[in-house]
Design a protein around this motif. Structure first.
Motif, PDB file in Angstrom:
ATOM      1  N   VAL A 155       0.813  -1.217   0.000  1.00 39.60           N
ATOM      2  CA  VAL A 155       0.000   0.000   0.000  1.00 39.60           C
ATOM      3  C   VAL A 155       0.852   1.274   0.000  1.00 39.60           C
ATOM      4  O   VAL A 155       0.320   2.369   0.163  1.00 39.60           O
ATOM      5  CB  VAL A 155      -0.960   0.018   1.214  1.00 39.60           C
ATOM      6  N   LEU A 156       2.172   1.122  -0.152  1.00 32.87           N
ATOM      7  CA  LEU A 156       3.041   2.295  -0.183  1.00 32.87           C
ATOM      8  C   LEU A 156       2.823   3.096  -1.455  1.00 32.87           C
ATOM      9  O   LEU A 156       2.219   2.624  -2.424  1.00 32.87           O
ATOM     10  CB  LEU A 156       4.511   1.865  -0.078  1.00 32.87           C
ATOM     11  N   GLY A 157       3.381   4.310  -1.488  1.00 34.61           N
ATOM     12  CA  GLY A 157       3.147   5.236  -2.591  1.00 34.61           C
ATOM     13  C   GLY A 157       3.932   4.918  -3.848  1.00 34.61           C
ATOM     14  O   GLY A 157       4.449   3.812  -4.042  1.00 34.61           O
ATOM     15  N   ASP A 158       4.070   5.942  -4.707  1.00 36.13           N
ATOM     16  CA  ASP A 158       4.706   5.787  -6.008  1.00 36.13           C
ATOM     17  C   ASP A 158       6.210   5.573  -5.874  1.00 36.13           C
ATOM     18  O   ASP A 158       6.839   6.015  -4.913  1.00 36.13           O
ATOM     19  CB  ASP A 158       4.446   7.026  -6.871  1.00 36.13           C
ATOM     20  N   GLU A 159       6.767   4.935  -6.883  1.00 36.55           N
ATOM     21  CA  GLU A 159       8.203   4.690  -6.903  1.00 36.55           C
ATOM     22  C   GLU A 159       8.946   5.905  -7.451  1.00 36.55           C
ATOM     23  O   GLU A 159       8.421   6.680  -8.239  1.00 36.55           O
ATOM     24  CB  GLU A 159       8.526   3.459  -7.756  1.00 36.55           C
ATOM     25  N   ASP A 160      10.202   6.042  -7.008  1.00 38.66           N
ATOM     26  CA  ASP A 160      11.080   7.095  -7.495  1.00 38.66           C
ATOM     27  C   ASP A 160      12.509   6.597  -7.333  1.00 38.66           C
ATOM     28  O   ASP A 160      12.755   5.597  -6.646  1.00 38.66           O
ATOM     29  CB  ASP A 160      10.863   8.389  -6.708  1.00 38.66           C
ATOM     30  N   VAL A 161      13.460   7.282  -7.942  1.00 38.90           N
ATOM     31  CA  VAL A 161      14.862   6.890  -7.809  1.00 38.90           C
ATOM     32  C   VAL A 161      15.360   7.287  -6.423  1.00 38.90           C
ATOM     33  O   VAL A 161      15.267   8.465  -6.029  1.00 38.90           O
ATOM     34  CB  VAL A 161      15.735   7.557  -8.887  1.00 38.90           C
ATOM     35  N   CYS A 162      15.876   6.327  -5.681  1.00 39.80           N
ATOM     36  CA  CYS A 162      16.419   6.595  -4.347  1.00 39.80           C
ATOM     37  C   CYS A 162      17.828   7.162  -4.491  1.00 39.80           C
ATOM     38  O   CYS A 162      18.690   6.549  -5.122  1.00 39.80           O
ATOM     39  CB  CYS A 162      16.440   5.308  -3.515  1.00 39.80           C
ATOM     40  N   TYR A 163      18.073   8.338  -3.891  1.00 43.49           N
ATOM     41  CA  TYR A 163      19.374   8.986  -4.000  1.00 43.49           C
ATOM     42  C   TYR A 163      20.457   8.256  -3.210  1.00 43.49           C
ATOM     43  O   TYR A 163      21.642   8.544  -3.379  1.00 43.49           O
ATOM     44  CB  TYR A 163      19.282  10.432  -3.505  1.00 43.49           C
ATOM     45  N   VAL A 164      20.065   7.338  -2.353  1.00 43.38           N
ATOM     46  CA  VAL A 164      21.039   6.606  -1.534  1.00 43.38           C
ATOM     47  C   VAL A 164      21.535   5.354  -2.252  1.00 43.38           C
ATOM     48  O   VAL A 164      22.732   5.097  -2.330  1.00 43.38           O
ATOM     49  CB  VAL A 164      20.434   6.233  -0.167  1.00 43.38           C
ATOM     50  N   THR A 165      20.611   4.560  -2.799  1.00 38.23           N
ATOM     51  CA  THR A 165      20.989   3.298  -3.441  1.00 38.23           C
ATOM     52  C   THR A 165      20.980   3.366  -4.959  1.00 38.23           C
ATOM     53  O   THR A 165      21.554   2.499  -5.617  1.00 38.23           O
ATOM     54  CB  THR A 165      20.035   2.179  -3.000  1.00 38.23           C
ATOM     55  N   GLY A 166      20.299   4.373  -5.536  1.00 36.60           N
ATOM     56  CA  GLY A 166      20.202   4.471  -6.980  1.00 36.60           C
ATOM     57  C   GLY A 166      19.142   3.575  -7.591  1.00 36.60           C
ATOM     58  O   GLY A 166      19.028   3.486  -8.818  1.00 36.60           O
ATOM     59  N   GLU A 167      18.338   2.908  -6.769  1.00 36.16           N
ATOM     60  CA  GLU A 167      17.301   2.004  -7.256  1.00 36.16           C
ATOM     61  C   GLU A 167      15.936   2.689  -7.217  1.00 36.16           C
ATOM     62  O   GLU A 167      15.710   3.612  -6.442  1.00 36.16           O
ATOM     63  CB  GLU A 167      17.264   0.738  -6.399  1.00 36.16           C
ATOM     64  N   ARG A 168      15.021   2.204  -8.063  1.00 36.40           N
ATOM     65  CA  ARG A 168      13.646   2.701  -8.047  1.00 36.40           C
ATOM     66  C   ARG A 168      12.855   1.923  -6.996  1.00 36.40           C
ATOM     67  O   ARG A 168      12.690   0.702  -7.100  1.00 36.40           O
ATOM     68  CB  ARG A 168      13.002   2.555  -9.426  1.00 36.40           C
ATOM     69  N   GLN A 169      12.369   2.643  -6.008  1.00 30.87           N
ATOM     70  CA  GLN A 169      11.604   2.047  -4.917  1.00 30.87           C
ATOM     71  C   GLN A 169      10.542   3.047  -4.468  1.00 30.87           C
ATOM     72  O   GLN A 169      10.645   4.243  -4.762  1.00 30.87           O
ATOM     73  CB  GLN A 169      12.523   1.696  -3.740  1.00 30.87           C
ATOM     74  N   PRO A 170       9.517   2.572  -3.727  1.00 34.07           N
ATOM     75  CA  PRO A 170       8.541   3.514  -3.156  1.00 34.07           C
ATOM     76  C   PRO A 170       9.239   4.564  -2.298  1.00 34.07           C
ATOM     77  O   PRO A 170      10.021   4.222  -1.405  1.00 34.07           O
ATOM     78  CB  PRO A 170       7.632   2.606  -2.320  1.00 34.07           C
TER      79      PRO A 170
END
Length: 641
Positions: free
Chosen positions: A226-241
């Motif tokens: 139920v989490l929100g939209d995905e975006d690029v994480c500035y810490v890991t570089g992966e697309r996650q909620p």
């Protein structure tokens, strides 16, 4: 973002500790939190049956209040009039379906409908387990307060007149119960502020709901969907909620300061550069939770706090590592508790001390060990109740870190006598002092907390980068050590040895007396030490300060003139000792012979005189067998090293 990444990696390397209870000072429990979970102080524990019936309830003692609970982004940051329920355990106004009947402020708290709606979603999902469903079946009946009031040993209490919950217990309620009910002793406000946690009663062995890994996994699996939209994480570089709501309660349960916040859309956060916080930096929910939970766990486990400022050092895969703010004795008692070997040069001591730190350097074979493991140093503090900052952060390879620790503890060294062993006896140890002790030596034991924590931060570059100790710190410690009449004997002895350690970092000498050193500052210090010991021997059991100690501050400013005064004061004590005084008088003559005539003047002494004073005095107290009458040297005064 590097500190967030390293905290995230620390969490990933220690997943086996998630949910495992550990104890800190005063037996308080803590654990590495699962993601989507936080801690909260509960006041009431309600036990329900497996088929969803009420079994019993009890008021929790202060030692067991802290409870691990599931949380959402909204509930973890709720404030004021917002209605964001915790998923399972929550305040009475949320979990009680009959709060409208018994609550005195029921119109202000229409929270139950929202709570039970959210709980139903979890309980009816494919990820729910039997315990969640049992608790949900009970709570949807809406009889919680009724059950707590009417059980054999009532938990909650009603006003006789209107049947509402009593707000405050006073003398008018003594007729209801002979003793003040426990609930009023654990809840700071009215009864309706009580936080309730739930457990499921079974006849066999069972795990408490807030300690059950199956419960953690159940909610995490449900909430990830139920989490929100995905975006690029500035810490890991992966697309996650992604998330813009980050954790609080970092230093302790009542801490509202956040390290990351982007909710100030009308203030100075964006300054017209961005429309939303995510445009400035995007951090995934998973990384934020794991990094913050790792930070909380490390602070509880090994962090040091001074006036809300946190000093933390840890390794990514092996959290335990040497603390740079501690003294040499704390890091390795075996290598430094060898006062008989005061002839150590700093290089010899470095070899011995490095052996003692080998346990931090070589951890091969430990679960999750990485030969490329790094050591992280982090300092946190908050200027306001809502914002926290990273004041200092360093990441070093563990071998580099240990090498720099060895360098520090092998150069800023002296012989100290202010630590106690397991039996409570003072012992001598050789090494560097702790940064907190340096602060007290420089500014006194009653120094303002802001000054102390500021000095502790300023010392880190000296330890980690090999910089010299700031001149103002050394000067302040030397000035206090030169004024022994302003403090008691124990405090002065501690200040003196710490000041010598700071001076020695520049001079690179050792405690053993250097008879070949003809520096005027060193020689004047030696003469003062002999005068102190001579008079101390003559005084015997009298505990007053010697003239050498009384005039020490003036001696440092005008040595030749003050020495004339001290020497005159010595004459009665030389007469009292008779022929025995010849031993110390001869030493004074030998020191005076080493002076160059032009250097015996009133030019103020440098810090080096303290080293000469300490070394000469220590030598005299260590060589009692060479004195003409050993029985006269059996002095028990605390002015000896």
């Amino acid at each position: 973002m590097s500190w967030l990444l390293n905290l995230y990696q620390t969490y990933e390397a220690n997943t086996g500790r998630i949910g495992k209870i550990e104890k800190r000072r005063k037996d308080q429990e803590f654990t590495l939190l699962p993601i989507a979970h936080t801690t909260q102080n509960a006041h009431i524990e309600v036990l329900v049956t497996e088929d969803g019936g009420f079994h019993s309830a009890r008021v929790l003692s202060k030692a067991e209040l802290e409870t691990l609970i599931p949380t959402t982004e909204d509930s973890s940051s709720r404030a004021g009039s917002s209605v964001f329920p915790f998923p399972l355990h929550d305040k009475l106004s949320y979990v009680a379906g009959d709060f409208a009947t018994y609550g005195r402020n029921s119109k202000k708290f229409p929270h139950y409908p929202k709570y039970i709606e959210e709980l139903a979603k979890w309980a009816n999902s494919e990820h729910a387990n039997a315990k969640v469903r049992s608790i949900y079946r009970y709570l949807q009946q809406g009889t919680l307060i009724h059950d707590l009031v009417h059980q054999p040993n009532p938990i909650l209490h009603l006003e006789p007149g209107d049947g509402k919950l009593i707000e405050k217990w006073d003398k008018t309620h003594e007729s209801l119960a002979p003793v003040k009910p426990d609930i009023f002793g654990v809840v700071a406000g009215p009864q309706e502020d009580a936080f309730v946690r739930f457990n499921v009663y079974t006849t066999g062995l069972y795990t408490d709901v807030w300690k059950d890994p199956e419960m953690y996994d159940s909610f995490i699996s449900y909430y990830k969907e139920v989490l929100g939209d995905e975006d690029v994480c500035y810490v890991t570089g992966e697309r996650q909620p992604a998330t813009e709501r980050h954790a609080k309660r970092i230093r302790h349960a009542g801490d509202n300061a956040k390290l990351i916040s982007s909710n100030d859309t009308s203030g100075f956060t964006f300054r017209g550069r961005f429309l939303t916080g995510s445009e400035a930096a995007s951090i995934s929910y998973d990384v934020s939770q794991k990094a913050h939970n790792a930070l909380k766990w490390l602070i509880n486990r090994q962090g040091k706090q001074h006036d809300q400022r946190v000093f933390l050092v840890w390794g990514n895969t092996a959290p335990d590592t040497a603390d740079p703010t501690e003294d040499a004795f704390e890091l390795d008692p075996g290598a430094v508790a060898t006062p008989e070997r005061i002839h150590y040069t700093w290089r010899e001591f470095a070899v011995e001390f490095a052996k003692g730190l080998s346990g931090y350097r070589n951890k091969v074979g430990e679960p999750g060990f990485d030969e490329q493991d790094n050591v992280n140093l982090l300092i946190l503090d908050s200027a306001t109740t809502g914002r926290m900052a990273v004041l200092y952060y360093r990441n070093l390879h563990k071998d580099t870190y240990i090498d720099r620790l060895v360098e520090w503890h092998s150069t800023c060294v002296w012989l100290h006598r202010y630590r106690k062993d397991a039996e409570g006896k003072y012992i001598e140890f050789y090494g560097a002092p702790a940064t907190k002790d340096i602060a007290f030596a420089a500014y006194g034991p009653r120094a303002d907390d802001k000054i102390v924590k500021g000095l502790m931060e300023r010392m880190l570059p000296c330890i980690l980068d090999g910089r010299r100790v700031p001149v103002d710190i050394v000067r302040s410690a030397v000035q206090r050590a030169s004024n022994p009449v302003a403090m008691d004997t124990w405090e002065w002895e501690k200040t003196l040895s710490i000041a010598c350690a700071l001076v020695n970092q520049e001079e690179e000498t050792h405690v053993a007396l250097d008879l070949e050193n003809d520096n005027r500052n060193y020689l004047f210090g030696r003469m003062l030490a002999v005068a102190d010991v001579l008079e101390r021997r003559a005084l015997g059991d009298e505990k007053r300060a010697t003239n050498a100690i009384r005039y020490m501050n003036e001696f440092a400013k005008h040595p030749a003139r003050t020495w004339s005064t001290i020497q005159q004061c010595l004459q009665p004590y030389q007469a009292r000792l008779g022929v025995t005084a010849t031993y110390w008088t001869k030493i004074i003559d030998e020191i005076g012979f080493q002076f160059k005539i032009k250097e015996f003047n009133n030019q103020p002494l440098s810090e080096l005189y303290l080293l000469g004073f300490y070394s000469q005095r220590h030598e005299l107290y260590q060589k009692k067998d060479k004195e003409p009458k050993p029985e006269l040297a059996a002095d028990t005064d605390t002015s000896s090293s």
